[in-house]
Write an enzyme that holds these catalytic residues in place. Structure first.
Site, PDB file in Angstrom:
ATOM      1  N   HIS A  17       0.839  -1.206   0.000  1.00 10.62           N
ATOM      2  CA  HIS A  17       0.000   0.000   0.000  1.00 10.62           C
ATOM      3  C   HIS A  17       0.875   1.257   0.000  1.00 10.62           C
ATOM      4  O   HIS A  17       0.610   2.209  -0.733  1.00 10.62           O
ATOM      5  CB  HIS A  17      -0.882   0.048   1.259  1.00 10.62           C
ATOM      6  CG  HIS A  17      -1.958  -0.994   1.305  1.00 10.62           C
ATOM      7  ND1 HIS A  17      -2.154  -1.808   2.398  1.00 10.62           N
ATOM      8  CD2 HIS A  17      -2.915  -1.339   0.401  1.00 10.62           C
ATOM      9  CE1 HIS A  17      -3.194  -2.600   2.167  1.00 10.62           C
ATOM     10  NE2 HIS A  17      -3.662  -2.358   0.969  1.00 10.62           N
ATOM     11  N   LYS A  41     -15.909  -7.660   3.521  1.00  9.19           N
ATOM     12  CA  LYS A  41     -14.805  -8.115   4.378  1.00  9.19           C
ATOM     13  C   LYS A  41     -15.159  -8.139   5.854  1.00  9.19           C
ATOM     14  O   LYS A  41     -15.911  -7.292   6.332  1.00  9.19           O
ATOM     15  CB  LYS A  41     -13.585  -7.207   4.171  1.00  9.19           C
ATOM     16  CG  LYS A  41     -12.989  -7.374   2.795  1.00  9.19           C
ATOM     17  CD  LYS A  41     -11.642  -6.727   2.684  1.00  9.19           C
ATOM     18  CE  LYS A  41     -11.050  -7.028   1.301  1.00  9.19           C
ATOM     19  NZ  LYS A  41      -9.891  -6.205   1.003  1.00  9.19           N
ATOM     20  N   ARG A  90      -1.118  -5.143  -8.448  1.00 12.54           N
ATOM     21  CA  ARG A  90      -0.053  -6.143  -8.395  1.00 12.54           C
ATOM     22  C   ARG A  90      -0.042  -6.981  -9.659  1.00 12.54           C
ATOM     23  O   ARG A  90       0.970  -7.538 -10.040  1.00 12.54           O
ATOM     24  CB  ARG A  90      -0.227  -7.049  -7.171  1.00 12.54           C
ATOM     25  CG  ARG A  90       0.089  -6.364  -5.861  1.00 12.54           C
ATOM     26  CD  ARG A  90      -0.479  -7.111  -4.692  1.00 12.54           C
ATOM     27  NE  ARG A  90      -1.938  -7.132  -4.762  1.00 12.54           N
ATOM     28  CZ  ARG A  90      -2.747  -7.437  -3.748  1.00 12.54           C
ATOM     29  NH1 ARG A  90      -2.230  -7.777  -2.589  1.00 12.54           N
ATOM     30  NH2 ARG A  90      -4.049  -7.414  -3.889  1.00 12.54           N
ATOM     31  N   SER A 127      -2.818  -7.815   2.422  1.00 12.07           N
ATOM     32  CA  SER A 127      -3.230  -7.777   3.836  1.00 12.07           C
ATOM     33  C   SER A 127      -3.732  -9.138   4.299  1.00 12.07           C
ATOM     34  O   SER A 127      -3.439  -9.575   5.415  1.00 12.07           O
ATOM     35  CB  SER A 127      -4.330  -6.730   4.036  1.00 12.07           C
ATOM     36  OG  SER A 127      -3.857  -5.453   3.740  1.00 12.07           O
TER      37      SER A 127
END
Ligand code: PNS
Length: 163
Positions: A17, A41, A90, A127
């Site tokens: 991040h 989430k 990514r 994460s």
């Protein structure tokens, strides 16, 4: 004055991040790291903890601040006069996930999303993986800022498992 918003759950913020935040700051005068809510989430850290860890992690980064976004990201961007949302990618899987959100945010208020390719040396950093590794006693010290590594250790040793 150009302003970029780097949004995310940041549960917790990682070196990946921060790489995207630095890249955003290289293109925009100011960057807001926007700690937002993703209903898909289940979080380990609550919003205040995610905010505090992100704040600690950007200490010393000139022109970067961290804010909580309790509602719609697109509305927040309109309210603060953001030039663009900036997201780090990514790889292709990230793009697939981000594509619909970028189009929806533009539909809502016209805000554009700019994608930056992250440092390939950090392409494995997520994460979710960081939490999994920490939960299983692995070393995350080269994946997250030191304050985050300490917070993970505290959170997981308090609960015995991810909350
Ligand atoms: O790190 P994440 O969980 O992939 O980030 C997703 C996030 C938090 C940026 C996204 O869920 C979001 O923008 N939430 C705020 C509410 C909102 O605006 N939802 C509509 C998104 S198109």
């Amino acid at each position: 004055m150009s302003l970029a918003v780097c949004p995310g759950s940041f549960d917790p913020i990682t070196l990946g991040h921060l790489d995207a935040v630095r890249r955003a700051r290289a293109m925009f005068d100011e960057v807001v790291v926007a700690v937002a809510h993703n209903p898909a989430k289940r979080y380990l850290f609550d919003a205040e903890e995610r905010l505090a860890l992100a704040r600690e992690s950007v200490t010393g980064l000139d022109g970067v601040r961290v804010e909580l976004v309790p509602g719609l990201l697109a509305q927040y961007c309109a309210d603060v006069g953001a030039t663009a949302i900036v997201k780090g990618l990514r790889g292709a899987a990230d793009f697939d996930a981000e594509h619909a959100m970028a189009l929806m945010n533009r539909h809502l208020t016209g805000v554009e999303t700019v994608f930056v390719m992250g440092d390939p040396a950090l392409a494995h950093v997520a994460s979710s993986l960081v939490k999994d590794i920490a939960q299983h006693g692995g070393d995350v010290s080269d994946l997250v800022p030191s304050a985050v590594a300490a917070a993970l250790h505290r959170a997981l040793s308090n609960s015995g498992e991810a909350r």
